[in-house]
Design a protein around this motif. Structure first.
Motif, PDB file in Angstrom:
ATOM      1  N   TRP A  50       0.826  -1.202   0.000  1.00  0.00           N
ATOM      2  CA  TRP A  50       0.000   0.000   0.000  1.00  0.00           C
ATOM      3  C   TRP A  50       0.855   1.244   0.000  1.00  0.00           C
ATOM      4  O   TRP A  50       2.052   1.199   0.256  1.00  0.00           O
ATOM      5  CB  TRP A  50      -0.971   0.020   1.183  1.00  0.00           C
ATOM      6  N   GLY A  51       0.199   2.350  -0.288  1.00  0.00           N
ATOM      7  CA  GLY A  51       0.876   3.639  -0.273  1.00  0.00           C
ATOM      8  C   GLY A  51      -0.146   4.752  -0.193  1.00  0.00           C
ATOM      9  O   GLY A  51      -1.352   4.521  -0.261  1.00  0.00           O
ATOM     10  N   TRP A  52       0.355   5.968  -0.071  1.00  0.00           N
ATOM     11  CA  TRP A  52      -0.508   7.118   0.139  1.00  0.00           C
ATOM     12  C   TRP A  52      -0.370   8.111  -1.002  1.00  0.00           C
ATOM     13  O   TRP A  52       0.676   8.224  -1.630  1.00  0.00           O
ATOM     14  CB  TRP A  52      -0.156   7.792   1.468  1.00  0.00           C
ATOM     15  N   ALA A  53      -1.441   8.857  -1.225  1.00  0.00           N
ATOM     16  CA  ALA A  53      -1.462   9.909  -2.234  1.00  0.00           C
ATOM     17  C   ALA A  53      -0.324  10.884  -1.985  1.00  0.00           C
ATOM     18  O   ALA A  53      -0.020  11.214  -0.838  1.00  0.00           O
ATOM     19  CB  ALA A  53      -2.796  10.649  -2.190  1.00  0.00           C
ATOM     20  N   GLY A  54       0.329  11.296  -3.068  1.00  0.00           N
ATOM     21  CA  GLY A  54       1.406  12.269  -2.963  1.00  0.00           C
ATOM     22  C   GLY A  54       2.767  11.661  -2.690  1.00  0.00           C
ATOM     23  O   GLY A  54       3.771  12.368  -2.667  1.00  0.00           O
ATOM     24  N   GLN A  55       2.836  10.337  -2.473  1.00  0.00           N
ATOM     25  CA  GLN A  55       4.117   9.679  -2.216  1.00  0.00           C
ATOM     26  C   GLN A  55       4.509   8.808  -3.402  1.00  0.00           C
ATOM     27  O   GLN A  55       3.662   8.344  -4.159  1.00  0.00           O
ATOM     28  CB  GLN A  55       4.039   8.819  -0.959  1.00  0.00           C
ATOM     29  N   GLU A  56       5.809   8.593  -3.531  1.00  0.00           N
ATOM     30  CA  GLU A  56       6.316   7.728  -4.597  1.00  0.00           C
ATOM     31  C   GLU A  56       5.762   6.317  -4.412  1.00  0.00           C
ATOM     32  O   GLU A  56       5.678   5.811  -3.297  1.00  0.00           O
ATOM     33  CB  GLU A  56       7.840   7.701  -4.562  1.00  0.00           C
ATOM     34  N   ILE A  57       5.379   5.688  -5.511  1.00  0.00           N
ATOM     35  CA  ILE A  57       4.840   4.328  -5.474  1.00  0.00           C
ATOM     36  C   ILE A  57       5.992   3.352  -5.257  1.00  0.00           C
ATOM     37  O   ILE A  57       6.968   3.350  -6.005  1.00  0.00           O
ATOM     38  CB  ILE A  57       4.087   4.006  -6.770  1.00  0.00           C
ATOM     39  N   ASP A  58       5.886   2.545  -4.209  1.00  0.00           N
ATOM     40  CA  ASP A  58       6.929   1.589  -3.853  1.00  0.00           C
ATOM     41  C   ASP A  58       6.324   0.198  -3.769  1.00  0.00           C
ATOM     42  O   ASP A  58       5.527  -0.086  -2.883  1.00  0.00           O
ATOM     43  CB  ASP A  58       7.546   1.979  -2.510  1.00  0.00           C
ATOM     44  N   THR A  59       6.696  -0.659  -4.720  1.00  0.00           N
ATOM     45  CA  THR A  59       6.191  -2.037  -4.731  1.00  0.00           C
ATOM     46  C   THR A  59       7.320  -3.039  -4.498  1.00  0.00           C
ATOM     47  O   THR A  59       7.237  -4.182  -4.921  1.00  0.00           O
ATOM     48  CB  THR A  59       5.464  -2.342  -6.059  1.00  0.00           C
ATOM     49  N   ASP A  60       8.367  -2.599  -3.796  1.00  0.00           N
ATOM     50  CA  ASP A  60       9.529  -3.453  -3.563  1.00  0.00           C
ATOM     51  C   ASP A  60       9.361  -4.439  -2.418  1.00  0.00           C
ATOM     52  O   ASP A  60      10.229  -5.274  -2.200  1.00  0.00           O
ATOM     53  CB  ASP A  60      10.773  -2.604  -3.289  1.00  0.00           C
ATOM     54  N   ALA A  61       8.266  -4.343  -1.653  1.00  0.00           N
ATOM     55  CA  ALA A  61       8.087  -5.227  -0.505  1.00  0.00           C
ATOM     56  C   ALA A  61       6.615  -5.581  -0.323  1.00  0.00           C
ATOM     57  O   ALA A  61       5.725  -4.842  -0.726  1.00  0.00           O
ATOM     58  CB  ALA A  61       8.611  -4.551   0.766  1.00  0.00           C
ATOM     59  N   TRP A  62       6.394  -6.734   0.296  1.00  0.00           N
ATOM     60  CA  TRP A  62       5.060  -7.194   0.690  1.00  0.00           C
ATOM     61  C   TRP A  62       5.021  -7.248   2.207  1.00  0.00           C
ATOM     62  O   TRP A  62       6.000  -7.610   2.840  1.00  0.00           O
ATOM     63  CB  TRP A  62       4.765  -8.569   0.096  1.00  0.00           C
ATOM     64  N   TRP A  63       3.873  -6.905   2.785  1.00  0.00           N
ATOM     65  CA  TRP A  63       3.669  -6.863   4.233  1.00  0.00           C
ATOM     66  C   TRP A  63       2.641  -7.908   4.647  1.00  0.00           C
ATOM     67  O   TRP A  63       1.690  -8.170   3.919  1.00  0.00           O
ATOM     68  CB  TRP A  63       3.137  -5.494   4.639  1.00  0.00           C
ATOM     69  N   THR A  64       2.805  -8.452   5.867  1.00  0.00           N
ATOM     70  CA  THR A  64       1.858  -9.448   6.354  1.00  0.00           C
ATOM     71  C   THR A  64       0.559  -8.826   6.839  1.00  0.00           C
ATOM     72  O   THR A  64      -0.422  -9.520   7.005  1.00  0.00           O
ATOM     73  CB  THR A  64       2.456 -10.277   7.501  1.00  0.00           C
ATOM     74  N   THR A  65       0.523  -7.522   7.084  1.00  0.00           N
ATOM     75  CA  THR A  65      -0.697  -6.847   7.552  1.00  0.00           C
ATOM     76  C   THR A  65      -0.649  -5.370   7.207  1.00  0.00           C
ATOM     77  O   THR A  65       0.408  -4.830   6.932  1.00  0.00           O
ATOM     78  CB  THR A  65      -0.886  -7.012   9.074  1.00  0.00           C
ATOM     79  N   ASN A  66      -1.796  -4.729   7.268  1.00  0.00           N
ATOM     80  CA  ASN A  66      -1.837  -3.276   7.135  1.00  0.00           C
ATOM     81  C   ASN A  66      -2.492  -2.653   8.367  1.00  0.00           C
ATOM     82  O   ASN A  66      -2.724  -1.470   8.408  1.00  0.00           O
ATOM     83  CB  ASN A  66      -2.592  -2.851   5.879  1.00  0.00           C
ATOM     84  N   ARG A  67      -2.796  -3.453   9.373  1.00  0.00           N
ATOM     85  CA  ARG A  67      -3.527  -2.946  10.528  1.00  0.00           C
ATOM     86  C   ARG A  67      -2.619  -2.527  11.680  1.00  0.00           C
ATOM     87  O   ARG A  67      -2.688  -1.408  12.146  1.00  0.00           O
ATOM     88  CB  ARG A  67      -4.534  -3.993  10.996  1.00  0.00           C
TER      89      ARG A  67
END
Length: 99
Positions: A50-67
């Motif tokens: 995931w990422g936020w508006a206005g930030q560079e898109i980074d798809t170099d890693a996967w996370w086990t959660t977003n919570r």
């Protein structure tokens, strides 16, 4: 994901990808809380990017959660094979190129 964005692409909107993935090779990861998890080759699980508006898109890693970020474990994208996209909010119109 294998479709990495070129450097300098900025997200217009908050974005996320939730996927079922397979681990390609063994990987040891510590959470911010210090919990070690060993991911084994062939293991399948659900992970997020995931990422936020206005930030560079980074798809170099996967996370086990977003919570709860301190408990999350992170794996390099090159050690993950995406089996199925379960949910996403990310389209070409979500990107500005600022090169």
């Amino acid at each position: 994901m294998s479709d990495r964005e070129p450097p300098g692409d900025i997200a217009v909107h908050d974005w996320f990808v939730r996927a079922r993935v397979r681990i390609r090779e063994e990987h040891h990861a510590n959470s911010l809380e210090g919990a070690l998890k060993v991911f084994r080759a062939g293991e399948e699980l659900e992970m997020m990017q995931w990422g936020w508006a206005g930030q560079e898109i980074d798809t170099d890693a996967w996370w086990t959660t977003n919570r709860y970020i301190p408990a999350a474990h992170v794996i390099s994208a090159n050690k993950v094979e995406v089996m199925e996209i379960l949910e996403k909010r990310r389209t070409a119109s979500d990107v500005w190129n600022v090169q």
